[in-house]
Design a protein around this motif. Structure first.
Motif, PDB file in Angstrom:
ATOM      1  N   UNK A  61      -0.012  -3.582 -37.843  1.00 32.95           N
ATOM      2  CA  UNK A  61      -0.763  -2.656 -38.676  1.00 32.95           C
ATOM      3  C   UNK A  61      -0.578  -3.025 -40.133  1.00 32.95           C
ATOM      4  N   UNK A  87       3.129   6.166 -37.589  1.00 34.09           N
ATOM      5  CA  UNK A  87       2.559   5.543 -36.396  1.00 34.09           C
ATOM      6  C   UNK A  87       1.285   6.293 -36.024  1.00 34.09           C
ATOM      7  N   UNK A  88       0.201   5.543 -35.785  1.00 37.89           N
ATOM      8  CA  UNK A  88      -1.027   6.124 -35.243  1.00 37.89           C
ATOM      9  C   UNK A  88      -1.099   5.706 -33.780  1.00 37.89           C
ATOM     10  N   UNK A 114      -5.611   4.057 -28.148  1.00 40.39           N
ATOM     11  CA  UNK A 114      -5.738   3.779 -26.726  1.00 40.39           C
ATOM     12  C   UNK A 114      -5.091   2.447 -26.358  1.00 40.39           C
ATOM     13  N   UNK A 152      -0.309   1.784 -33.943  1.00 41.68           N
ATOM     14  CA  UNK A 152      -0.450   1.121 -35.238  1.00 41.68           C
ATOM     15  C   UNK A 152       0.655   1.644 -36.155  1.00 41.68           C
TER      16      UNK A 152
END
Lengths: 252, 252
Positions: free
Chosen positions: A125, A233-234, A237, A241
């Motif tokens: 990311x 953190x994202x 699916x 990231x």
């Protein structure tokens, strides 16, 4: 024809990450010098002599490269990543400074490359998207207490941290101590990225909170990045990231 | 055909420093988005829409890129240098996190590039050859006291320091204060590198001791690197070489 010396970065592994500048230097070289696995990345061809050498002989290798260039050869010293980040550029200049005066007339260029921390950051990311530091965790060339001191100050400064050479067979205990120190100063929830063999077929990425980090999650091919207090953190699916926002709104 | 988004680094300016990975992404793009001078580096061609935008609209630009990719376009967001270092990657992930859930299904990749500090370091020698930090000196997105705190801690850790965005017209006083602080904590003899427009026809390099550094030696196109206590200068017949040895032998 007069010789020259280029100290070139091959990037983290993928050919598509080698700059055209480095490719051109290699195409014009008579000699390529470097650590065995990096020289192995160079295709043999007529007129090119490959000089692979072992680890921990950096100064000898550097002096050899300078001497060949002084003899009129067109020499490329190869590093993985970027040659200026914990790699051969500093070693060549150390040898240059200690060597004969005529070496200082040589045509020496450093050709940058994609360094491991930025390749790892890109895959995960943007964990280095705000202020950060890069620390070599090997104590071959510096005293261990200096490493711990830098880690504590970097945590106090709230830098994201990128660690080169986190762990080797010769130093199995060091990285374990680093993780303990980081848990103490950054807390158990801070995310840590283990990025192994980035951009190669062996690539593996793992993001865990410091509480779950274990020393054996890193080996000699692993780049480690610890987030700052702002790193997030994202969940997606595919894979998560990891990124550090550009803004800091908390008080200093 | 499904869309994708690549956040790509164009390097410091020279075409020979753009990776083949980035070149391939640009060749396959339907849309290129970015700050005006970076989009100006992309050659127009049939089938490619260029979307230049002004500075300080990074989140709008990021949302625009995500929305185009969601519509099935093949989008490249361009940054100079590396997109993960004080550039667009973090902005895209901020917009992603704040945006509609369906954006999280998008194919998003970050393509690393040669970041300014490593291009500048390569031109000057190897000043970042040992542990170092990277600090954005702009206080647009963080409080000024945090910048000063980080500078003091970085000096105490004896990192070499790379400064992005040292000076702008909107902040003429900040860099002057940075130089005063550095003289106070690092002493007058510490070398500082001003590397302007590296790898372009406008390239200018200057190395001076901190005592002689003035704020007007930097502008918006200048990368600034301050050595650690170990950083050395080799005088040669051409220009001086600035480098930081790999070893630290002093006590911590």
């Amino acid at each position: 024809m007069s010789g020259w010396l280029a100290i070139a970065g091959l990037g983290p592994g993928d050919e598509a990450l080698i700059t055209p500048e480095v490719t051109a230097a290699l195409a014009g070289a008579s000699d390529v010098i470097g650590y065995i696995p990096y020289v192995a990345r160079i295709a043999p061809r007529a007129g090119l002599t490959l000089h692979p050498s072992d680890n921990r002989v950096e100064l000898d290798r550097a002096a050899h490269a300078l001497e060949l260039a002084a003899q009129g050869r067109r020499v490329v010293v190869v590093s993985s990543g970027d040659p200026g980040v914990f790699a051969m550029a500093a070693a060549v200049f150390e040898a240059l400074e200690a060597g004969p005066a005529h070496w200082r007339n040589l045509d020496i260029r450093v050709l940058p490359g994609i360094t491991a921390m930025l390749a790892a950051s890109a895959r995960a990311g943007a964990p280095l998207g705000h202020d950060f530091c890069a620390i070599n965790l090997s104590d071959n060339l510096k005293p261990w207490p200096l490493i711990e001191k830098r880690l504590r100050l970097a945590a106090e400064a709230d830098f994201a941290m990128a660690f080169y050479n986190p762990r080797s067979k010769a130093r199995p205990e060091g990285f374990k101590r680093v993780l303990e120190l980081l848990r103490e100063v950054c807390g158990p929830d801070r995310p840590i990225l283990f990025a192994r063999a980035v951009s190669t077929p062996d690539e593996q990425l793992r993001i865990v909170p410091l509480a779950e980090a274990r020393a054996d999650m890193a080996d000699m091919r692993t780049m480690v990045i610890v987030g700052s207090s702002m790193t997030r953190i994202i969940d997606g699916p595919a894979r998560p990231i990891l990124y550090t926002p550009r803004s800091v709104t908390v008080s200093a």
